[in-house]
Design a protein around this motif. Structure first.
Motif, short mmCIF file in Angstrom:
data_model
loop_
_atom_site.label_atom_id
_atom_site.label_comp_id
_atom_site.label_asym_id
_atom_site.label_seq_id
_atom_site.Cartn_x
_atom_site.Cartn_y
_atom_site.Cartn_z
N UNK A 110 0.84 -1.21 0.00
CA UNK A 110 0.00 0.00 0.00
C UNK A 110 0.87 1.26 0.00
N UNK A 111 1.94 1.25 0.77
CA UNK A 111 2.84 2.40 0.81
C UNK A 111 3.53 2.59 -0.54
N UNK A 112 3.87 1.49 -1.18
CA UNK A 112 4.51 1.55 -2.50
C UNK A 112 3.53 2.06 -3.55
N UNK A 113 2.27 1.70 -3.45
CA UNK A 113 1.25 2.25 -4.36
C UNK A 113 1.13 3.76 -4.16
N UNK A 114 1.18 4.21 -2.91
CA UNK A 114 1.13 5.65 -2.65
C UNK A 114 2.36 6.35 -3.25
N UNK A 115 3.52 5.70 -3.18
CA UNK A 115 4.73 6.26 -3.80
C UNK A 115 4.52 6.41 -5.31
N UNK A 116 3.93 5.38 -5.92
CA UNK A 116 3.61 5.40 -7.35
C UNK A 116 2.69 6.59 -7.66
N UNK A 117 1.67 6.78 -6.86
CA UNK A 117 0.72 7.90 -7.07
C UNK A 117 1.42 9.24 -6.90
N UNK A 118 2.31 9.35 -5.93
CA UNK A 118 3.08 10.58 -5.73
C UNK A 118 3.94 10.87 -6.96
N UNK A 119 4.59 9.83 -7.46
CA UNK A 119 5.46 9.97 -8.64
C UNK A 119 4.65 10.48 -9.83
N UNK A 120 3.49 9.86 -10.05
CA UNK A 120 2.63 10.27 -11.17
C UNK A 120 2.17 11.72 -11.01
N UNK A 121 1.80 12.10 -9.80
CA UNK A 121 1.32 13.47 -9.57
C UNK A 121 2.43 14.48 -9.83
N UNK A 122 3.65 14.19 -9.38
CA UNK A 122 4.77 15.12 -9.62
C UNK A 122 5.09 15.22 -11.10
N UNK A 123 5.00 14.11 -11.82
CA UNK A 123 5.27 14.16 -13.26
C UNK A 123 4.17 14.93 -13.98
#
Length: 183
Positions: A110-123
């Motif tokens: 779940x934390x790794x999915x949140x990291x993925x979402x953070x990455x997408x949002x910053x891009x």
């Protein structure tokens, strides 16, 4: 007047010589990046993390390179010491072990999915590119395929955003650390 080195201009068109904050790219940064990478940097929009001496550790890259190529790797690890440390982790099988844990540990996943979402949002802040919509980097959110990306994201975002990036930084602390200059 044309830029004498067009591949080294910032992707957002800003003048790289007008640095006012640590994320701004200077002409000197572009020279250092070329030295670190062994090639001209492409699509640079910012310096996402710096060494304690001020040299780039992680570059922030546009989601579409100047030649039109979609580029999902927003946070690109450039510091040679950090790159070498990440490569050693990959050679030791760390990616496989991390991926296995993602399948066993729901909290980590779940934390790794949140990291993925953070990455997408910053891009997405840098622009939308249909070809890479929903695709982050490094294998997120379901596997680990590039420790370099995870470390770059962790260095750029700070601790607590990418758990496996933080873990990778901890694993290489005896070889390389962001708080100690090895430039």
């Amino acid at each position: 007047m044309t830029d004498p080195v067009p591949d080294r201009t910032r992707a957002d068109g800003a003048d790289p010589s007008s640095a006012t904050d640590p994320t701004t790219v200077t002409d000197r940064d572009l020279e250092v990046l070329a030295e670190q990478l062994g090639r001209e940097p492409r699509g640079v929009v910012g310096i996402a993390a710096r060494c304690v001496c001020g040299r780039p550790l992680v570059v922030r890259t546009a989601p579409r390179l100047p030649d039109g190529t979609p580029f999902p790797t927003t946070y690109y690890l450039t510091h040679p010491g950090a790159v070498a440390a990440a490569s050693r982790l990959e050679a030791e099988g760390t990616m496989r072990e991390m991926t296995e844990r993602l399948g066993q540990d729901e909290e980590l996943a779940a934390a790794y999915r949140r990291a993925h979402e953070h990455y997408l949002a910053r891009r997405e802040e840098l622009g939308h590119v249909d070809e890479i919509d929903g695709i982050s980097a490094g294998g997120m959110p379901t596997r680990v395929k590039c420790v370099h990306v995870l470390m770059g994201h962790a260095l750029a975002a700070g601790r607590g955003v990418n758990p496996l990036g933080d873990e990778a930084l901890d694993l290489v602390a005896d070889q390389w650390r962001p708080d100690r200059c090895t430039c």
